[in-house]
Design an enzyme around this catalytic site. Structure first.
Site, short mmCIF file in Angstrom:
data_model
loop_
_atom_site.label_atom_id
_atom_site.label_comp_id
_atom_site.label_asym_id
_atom_site.label_seq_id
_atom_site.Cartn_x
_atom_site.Cartn_y
_atom_site.Cartn_z
CG ASP A 21 20.43 -33.34 -35.05
OD1 ASP A 21 20.35 -33.30 -33.81
OD2 ASP A 21 20.14 -34.36 -35.72
CD GLU B 49 28.35 -36.73 -31.45
OE1 GLU B 49 28.28 -35.80 -32.25
OE2 GLU B 49 27.93 -37.87 -31.68
CE1 TYR C 189 23.78 -42.09 -35.63
CE2 TYR C 189 25.67 -41.03 -34.60
CZ TYR C 189 24.32 -41.32 -34.62
OH TYR C 189 23.50 -40.85 -33.62
CD GLU D 289 24.11 -39.65 -30.40
OE1 GLU D 289 24.34 -39.49 -31.62
OE2 GLU D 289 24.02 -38.72 -29.59
C1 GCB Z 1 25.12 -37.24 -33.27
C2 GCB Z 1 24.55 -36.28 -32.28
C3 GCB Z 1 23.03 -36.23 -32.34
C4 GCB Z 1 22.55 -36.25 -33.77
C5 GCB Z 1 23.03 -37.53 -34.42
C6 GCB Z 1 22.60 -37.64 -35.88
O1 GCB Z 1 26.21 -37.69 -33.15
O2 GCB Z 1 24.98 -36.51 -30.97
O3 GCB Z 1 22.60 -35.09 -31.66
O4 GCB Z 1 21.16 -36.14 -33.86
O5 GCB Z 1 24.41 -37.58 -34.37
O6 GCB Z 1 21.57 -38.23 -36.16
O7 GCB Z 1 23.32 -37.15 -36.74
#
Ligand code: GCB
Length: 594
Positions: A163, A404, A471, A507
């Site tokens: 991204d 990832e 997340y 993350e």
């Molecule tokens: C992830 C990625 C990271 C993204 C993030 C997101 O898992 O490793 O590069 O920026 O999610 O915010 O979606």
């Protein structure tokens, strides 16, 4: 790959500044001799990305040319001269005075070309660098992957398989440097601890001569010295520092190491290095620095700032390190590519622990053997170049081989739908990378960040720390924090049961629009980010298998355009892109500075 140094035997000439610049969308430059000079160029600043310096270059991902002139200082006569490019994203070709000098594939890592026989004296030289930044499936990181692409699903533009914005350009300084004919070509330092003593093992490679040498370590406890006798161009020394002052986040003490090649009493070449005496290991569920458990607090970051793009920005390095201290962070990950050498040196000085990541983000195993092998070859090159560049930094505690990787088909890996068998191609792929990195550096920890698979994956037991990304409460169960946290708890317990390794949540985050508030908390508000992060922190505090927390992200950063990135920003930063704290920054500071 030593960092160029200026002292009484060596010289550097930084070619940062204004360069001539021209886009070459038709790729006619090489045929038309643009390496001799550009017709009607514009002016561009180096180092910096080209994308935000002009309005018409933001999405430009093709070939460009950078040209400038320089003089070789008279005082450099008789020395060996090289041109070193800190980072050209993505592929670069270099000409000196119209003559081809060499090329390099892959952004983020430096390359040096010896140009002693190509430079002229007493008149200006021309250096031309062609840089190209295409997004292709066989590159690392890949782009334009079609249906298998993670972000192409969301119609992201440019079509990168990650991204963050795929900036292009000469991102770090271009430096001309001179070394004596007989010179120190490489130095490798490994430190150990024996009781109260520090053991510093030094391996030196000499090129262009066969001189004896001497290695001197200066710092608390006095001066320790040893002679160097070279055989086949290499020599070793072991220095013992009694009652050593160990390097750690609370006291990032650096000894000065000097390697000198001598002729009688004369020093022919010298190279100096900061050395932090420290060890790193995993014991049980803990990451252990100098034999003591350390809990990682910090962030995934990006090299990203308005106008500079991904270009080296020294004040920003200083600012970010100050904010890391302010918030009580002791570490960060160089997501998703190696950061500048200047950033690594700053981390050494400030006592920040670094998870040093290769550019392998967005790897897929679903597009055929040929593409997989093409990417593997690059991953190997990147591991070699990264270890060669960063092996002497005490701050670097762990290598991250990839971010990832999509081990299972996309839907199955991310959403838990469909068949979730891990791709058989991933096992030999990572097997080779683990063998390579452990062979190059047996002293540091190794991980693969958040492999996207569901269920047990055999070869993952090779990692030292299980780095997981979650997340839950954002992409999954968004807006339902209570349920999300229950889910998260059983999910993490399950991962620990499967692998029995320390887990770092490297993350977790929620997009947050600075200044947006709501009560009760709702997604995108500052309150929601606070509650989300607090939930994760509280959970981690109850789980003794959790060895670290890296919030995603330190600051908001530029992305491509897509439905999930408002204003071309990933807004999961706890600081805004211009480094103003959101409410969550105060929460972390309260928790982490206690
Ligand atoms: C992830 C990625 C990271 C993204 C993030 C997101 O898992 O490793 O590069 O920026 O999610 O915010 O979606």
């Amino acid at each position: 790959m030593l960092y160029p140094q200026q002292n009484d035997t060596r010289n550097t000439l930084d070619l940062s500044g204004f360069w001539d610049f021209k886009l070459d969308p038709e790729e006619v430059g090489e045929g038309e001799g643009w390496h001799n000079g550009l017709d009607a160029p514009r002016t561009i600043a180096v180092p910096a990305s080209w994308n935000e310096q002009f309005q018409d270059t933001r999405d430009y991902m093709d070939v460009v040319w950078y040209v400038r002139e320089f003089y070789v200082p008279q005082g450099w006569a008789g020395q060996r001269i090289s041109l070193r490019v800190g980072s050209a994203n993505y592929a670069a070709k270099v000409w000196i005075n119209g003559e081809f000098a060499g090329e390099h594939y892959g952004g983020h890592l430096p390359f040096a070309l010896e140009v002693t026989d190509q430079v002229v004296w007493g008149r200006p030289n021309t250096v031309a660098i062609q840089v190209e930044n295409k997004l292709t499936p066989t590159r690392v990181p890949p782009g334009n992957m079609g249906k298998g692409g993670m972000f192409s699903m969301m119609g992201s533009h440019p079509d990168a398989n990650f991204d963050f914005f795929p900036y292009g350009g000469l991102h770090r300084p271009v430096v001309l440097y001179a070394v004596p004919q007989a010179h120190v070509e490489d130095v490798t330092v490994v430190t150990e601890i024996e009781g109260a003593n520090g053991i510093v093992k030094v391996h030196v490679v000499q090129a262009g001569g066969d001189l004896p040498g001497i290695v001197t370590l200066t710092g608390q406890g006095g001066v320790v010295q040893a002679g160097l006798t070279f055989s086949g161009g290499s020599a070793q020394a072991v220095l013992t520092v009694s009652d050593a002052r160990l390097w750690c986040p609370e006291d990032p003490y650096l000894y000065k190491l000097e390697v000198a090649l001598t002729l009688g009493t004369q020093v022919i070449d010298r190279y100096t290095l900061d050395v932090g005496i420290r060890t790193i290991a995993v014991q049980g569920n803990r990451v252990v620095l100098n034999g003591k458990p350390v809990f990682l607090t910090g962030f995934g970051k990006h090299e990203d700032f308005p106008v500079h793009g991904r270009g080296l920005n020294m004040p920003l390095i200083v600012k970010d390190n100050a904010l890391l201290k302010w918030i009580g962070a002791n570490s960060y990950r160089t997501s998703h590519y190696p950061y500048s050498e200047e950033a690594m040196r700053m981390a050494d000085r400030e006592g920040i622990l670094i998870v040093d990541e290769t550019p392998a983000v967005g790897l897929s195993f679903a597009d055929g053997e040929e593409n997989i092998q093409a990417r593997l070859a690059q991953c190997k090159q990147q591991v070699r170049e990264l270890v060669a560049r960063d092996k002497n930094h005490p701050s670097v505690i762990m290598w991250s081989l990839a971010n990832e990787p999509l081990l299972a088909p996309l839907g199955a890996a991310t959403m838990g739908t469909g068949r979730a068998e891990p791709s058989p191609a991933a096992a030999p792929f990572f097997g080779e990378l683990f063998d390579l990195v452990r062979g190059l550096d047996p002293t540091r920890l190794v991980t693969v960040e958040a492999p996207m698979a569901r269920g047990y994956v055999d070869w993952l037991s090779k990692v030292d720390v299980m780095c997981v990304h979650r997340y839950t409460g954002w992409y999954r169960l968004g807006g339902q924090l209570e349920r999300a946290l229950e889910h998260l708890e059983s999910d993490l317990d399950g991962v620990y049961e499967m692998y029995g390794k320390p887990i770092a949540i490297t993350e977790f985050g929620a997009d947050t629009i600075a200044g947006m508030h709501s009560d009760p908390a709702e997604m995108y508000s500052e309150e929601y980010q606070v509650e989300y992060l607090r939930g994760y922190l509280d959970l981690a505090a109850r789980k003794e298998y959790i060895a670290g927390l890296h919030v995603w992200n330190f600051a908001d950063f530029k992305t491509g355009q897509s439905l999930v990135r408002v204003g071309m920003l990933n807004r999961k930063g706890v600081f805004t892109r211009d480094r103003r704290p959101k409410m969550a920054a105060h929460l972390l500071r309260e928790r982490w500075t206690k």
